[in-house]
Design an enzyme around this catalytic site. Structure first.
Site, PDB file in Angstrom:
ATOM      1  N   ASP A  23       2.571  -4.586   7.828  1.00  0.00           N
ATOM      2  CA  ASP A  23       1.332  -3.833   7.648  1.00  0.00           C
ATOM      3  C   ASP A  23       0.181  -4.829   7.832  1.00  0.00           C
ATOM      4  O   ASP A  23      -0.054  -5.673   6.959  1.00  0.00           O
ATOM      5  CB  ASP A  23       1.320  -3.210   6.240  1.00  0.00           C
ATOM      6  CG  ASP A  23      -0.021  -2.587   5.885  1.00  0.00           C
ATOM      7  OD1 ASP A  23      -0.973  -2.706   6.681  1.00  0.00           O
ATOM      8  OD2 ASP A  23      -0.124  -2.018   4.783  1.00  0.00           O
TER       9      ASP A  23
ATOM     10  N   HIS B  86       0.879  -1.170   0.000  1.00  0.00           N
ATOM     11  CA  HIS B  86       0.000   0.000   0.000  1.00  0.00           C
ATOM     12  C   HIS B  86       0.921   1.226   0.000  1.00  0.00           C
ATOM     13  O   HIS B  86       2.029   1.173   0.563  1.00  0.00           O
ATOM     14  CB  HIS B  86      -0.844  -0.028   1.276  1.00  0.00           C
ATOM     15  CG  HIS B  86      -1.926   0.994   1.357  1.00  0.00           C
ATOM     16  ND1 HIS B  86      -1.666   2.309   1.650  1.00  0.00           N
ATOM     17  CD2 HIS B  86      -3.263   0.909   1.210  1.00  0.00           C
ATOM     18  CE1 HIS B  86      -2.810   2.988   1.685  1.00  0.00           C
ATOM     19  NE2 HIS B  86      -3.794   2.155   1.412  1.00  0.00           N
TER      20      HIS B  86
ATOM     21  N   GLN C  29      -4.911  -5.352   6.602  1.00  0.00           N
ATOM     22  CA  GLN C  29      -5.867  -6.297   6.007  1.00  0.00           C
ATOM     23  C   GLN C  29      -5.794  -7.683   6.636  1.00  0.00           C
ATOM     24  O   GLN C  29      -6.503  -8.590   6.187  1.00  0.00           O
ATOM     25  CB  GLN C  29      -5.619  -6.411   4.481  1.00  0.00           C
ATOM     26  CG  GLN C  29      -5.757  -5.121   3.720  1.00  0.00           C
ATOM     27  CD  GLN C  29      -7.154  -4.523   3.785  1.00  0.00           C
ATOM     28  OE1 GLN C  29      -8.129  -5.202   4.140  1.00  0.00           O
ATOM     29  NE2 GLN C  29      -7.281  -3.250   3.460  1.00  0.00           N
TER      30      GLN C  29
ATOM     31  N   LYS D 220     -11.072  -0.641  10.021  1.00  0.00           N
ATOM     32  CA  LYS D 220     -11.219  -1.797   9.119  1.00  0.00           C
ATOM     33  C   LYS D 220     -11.625  -3.053   9.889  1.00  0.00           C
ATOM     34  O   LYS D 220     -11.795  -4.107   9.305  1.00  0.00           O
ATOM     35  CB  LYS D 220      -9.902  -2.053   8.383  1.00  0.00           C
ATOM     36  CG  LYS D 220      -9.528  -0.963   7.375  1.00  0.00           C
ATOM     37  CD  LYS D 220      -8.303  -1.357   6.593  1.00  0.00           C
ATOM     38  CE  LYS D 220      -7.628  -0.193   5.909  1.00  0.00           C
ATOM     39  NZ  LYS D 220      -8.343   0.345   4.768  1.00  0.00           N
TER      40      LYS D 220
ATOM     41  N   CYS E 249      -4.779   2.560  -3.718  1.00  0.00           N
ATOM     42  CA  CYS E 249      -3.535   3.046  -3.078  1.00  0.00           C
ATOM     43  C   CYS E 249      -2.396   2.044  -3.254  1.00  0.00           C
ATOM     44  O   CYS E 249      -1.562   1.892  -2.347  1.00  0.00           O
ATOM     45  CB  CYS E 249      -3.737   3.352  -1.593  1.00  0.00           C
ATOM     46  SG  CYS E 249      -4.982   4.575  -1.272  1.00  0.00           S
TER      47      CYS E 249
END
Lengths: 89, 411
Positions: free
Chosen positions: B199, B122, B202, B225, B371
């Site tokens: 990261d 991202h 997700q 999220k 992104c």
């Protein structure tokens, strides 16, 4: 250009290589805007009033029954506003 | 097993109609919807407990402080961290990564060093490092991605060296949903003495994440999220690493003492304990409380159940779209190697056209680069449409989605 302000709620320049402009018409004016645009532009294709492929002065764009339109290959926001002005007058 | 129909009762927004159709929300990778338990927790905080934390001796401040600290503890347990000292509340994943870049990277990365990221990153895990490299002069290297969207681990291994000081990768790609083998990367990185930043934007909302098992040094993720409110996110850091770091922002809360020396006419400053050393100023207390409610909700559902549910839905889409002649799925087709994220295109239509068409039927999906422009360039895609699922999505919604997708083929 005030005609554009009368009908248009937002203009979004999308991300992606195409750099499309998505025009969102004001909710209470969208039906009127769609009628005006359909009177002026030429319909190339459509699916049951949900999506229309249109041309106007050699510019092709798509109009959605939800009150949104997507324009491609335009120079900038000013060119878009000029086309919208002519379509909505 | 997870019952999405029972879960849906907790989400008031899912009762809405959009463009005269029942709302189908397939954009949870961008932001999730919120259950009433989270909405109520926020409402209750402002109605009953609102005060500034760690500043006053009055009852309300004590209540707010306890709630805010409990939120850190809940998050720590959720990802199996050692305790709230390792949990820093930030605005979201982006701020968490910037915190690492500027609080750790600014002081530790030298001209001869390298930062290794992946091509599936991202932008939030690219831009802070590229920006910092302009100050410190180090090199940002990009690990390759295979044509099927999975990470090229051999190329990754070749790219890591003793020059690599930090390796950054997404646990789950926000474009393809591919789940990366983080443990494999951590082993390679640690053997070279590099730190690892994951990261988790997700992954933490969609599958069980255990920071001790993964042995990662940093994990960044966002509350919004994972059923929580916007404006709150988390940076997990190993205690040892956080203790060695200087603060990111300066201000109240993050200091223990600011003493003025009347002779030198300078202030002498000492830092507060972890995690407060990294939480300058009045924090987003209510966001923390909302995030705690979201974490409790997900724990009740069970993260293994969340993962299994999304895998089922993903497999179902893969099966049904085979009937669509003009629909192209990008990335892996095997649902077991990914989370509930599916990028796709429709021949003859741009991604924004597809999104606007589906919007006409009340189906919300994402379109564009998401992104992650470098990954789109790697796949030679101008943009992509993306559906992403969560606990509240059902097979019926997928049927409806595929039926509408078939309509686009008439165009």
């Amino acid at each position: 250009m005030s005609i554009v302000e009368d009908y248009v709620a937002r203009i979004e320049e999308t991300c992606g290589e195409e750099r499309d402009f998505v025009v969102m018409f004001k909710y209470d004016k969208k039906d009127e805007a769609i009628t005006k645009i359909l009177e002026k532009a030429t319909i190339k294709k459509s699916i049951s009033r949900i999506i229309f492929e249109l041309t106007f002065r050699n510019i092709s764009f798509r109009l959605y029954g939800t009150g949104k339109a997507i324009f491609r290959n335009l120079k900038d926001n000013d060119e878009l506003k000029k086309i919208l002005c002519d379509l909505l007058l | 097993m997870l019952d999405p129909y029972k879960i849906r009762e907790d989400f008031p927004i899912l009762k809405r109609k959009i463009n005269n159709h029942p709302l189908i929300y397939f954009d949870s990778a961008a932001t999730s919807q919120k259950p009433r338990q989270v909405i109520e927790a926020i409402k209750e905080f402002y109605e009953k407990h609102n005060a500034n934390v760690h500043r006053a001796v009055h009852t309300l401040s004590q209540e707010a402080s306890e709630l805010y600290e409990n939120a850190h503890e809940e998050v720590a347990k959720f990802i199996n961290a050692n305790g709230m000292e390792e949990i820093i509340f930030v605005r979201g994943t982006t701020e968490a990564i910037n915190l690492v870049a500027y609080a750790w990277g600014l002081r530790n990365l030298k001209r001869e060093d390298e930062v290794l990221v992946t091509l599936m990153e991202h932008h939030s895990n690219i831009v802070p490092w590229e920006n910092l490299s302009k100050i410190n002069g180090f090199q940002v290297k990009y690990a390759e991605v295979k044509d099927d969207g999975t990470l090229n681990y051999e190329a990754f291994e070749n790219a890591i060296s003793d020059k690599t000081k930090i390796v950054c990768l997404p646990h789950v790609s926000n474009v393809t949903g591919v789940i990366n083998d983080v443990k494999r990367v951590v082993k390679m990185a640690h053997e070279c003495g590099s730190l690892v930043l994951v990261d988790g934007a997700q992954s933490v909302p969609h599958l069980p994440v255990d920071v001790k098992d993964l042995d990662i040094d940093f994990l960044a993720f966002s509350g919004h999220k994972m059923l929580g409110p916007t404006g709150i996110g988390v940076l997990y850091g190993k205690r040892r690493v956080l203790e060695e770091m200087e603060p990111f922002h300066g201000g109240g809360e993050m200091i223990r003492e600011v003493t003025f020396d009347t002779i030198t006419r300078r202030c002498s400053i000492s830092w507060n304990d972890l995690p407060w050393k990294f939480e300058a100023g009045t924090p987003n207390t209510c966001g923390g409380v909302g995030l705690m409610a979201a974490v409790k909700y997900l724990k009740d559902v069970g993260m293994e159940n969340v993962k299994a549910h999304e895998e089922t839905l993903t497999g179902y889409v893969m099966h049904l779209v085979q009937e669509c002649k003009k629909v192209r799925i990008h990335g892996p087709k095997d649902a077991s190697v990914k989370c509930g994220i599916i990028p796709f295109g429709v021949d003859g239509l741009g991604s924004h056209d597809v999104a606007l068409f589906l919007d006409g039927y009340g189906i919300m999906i994402r379109s564009g680069f998401h992104c992650a422009q470098p990954l789109h360039e790697k796949f030679k895609l101008k943009s992509s449409a993306r559906v992403s699922f969560y606990v509240y999505n059902t097979r019926e919604e997928i049927h409806r989605f595929v039926d509408v997708l078939k309509e686009t083929e008439r165009f």
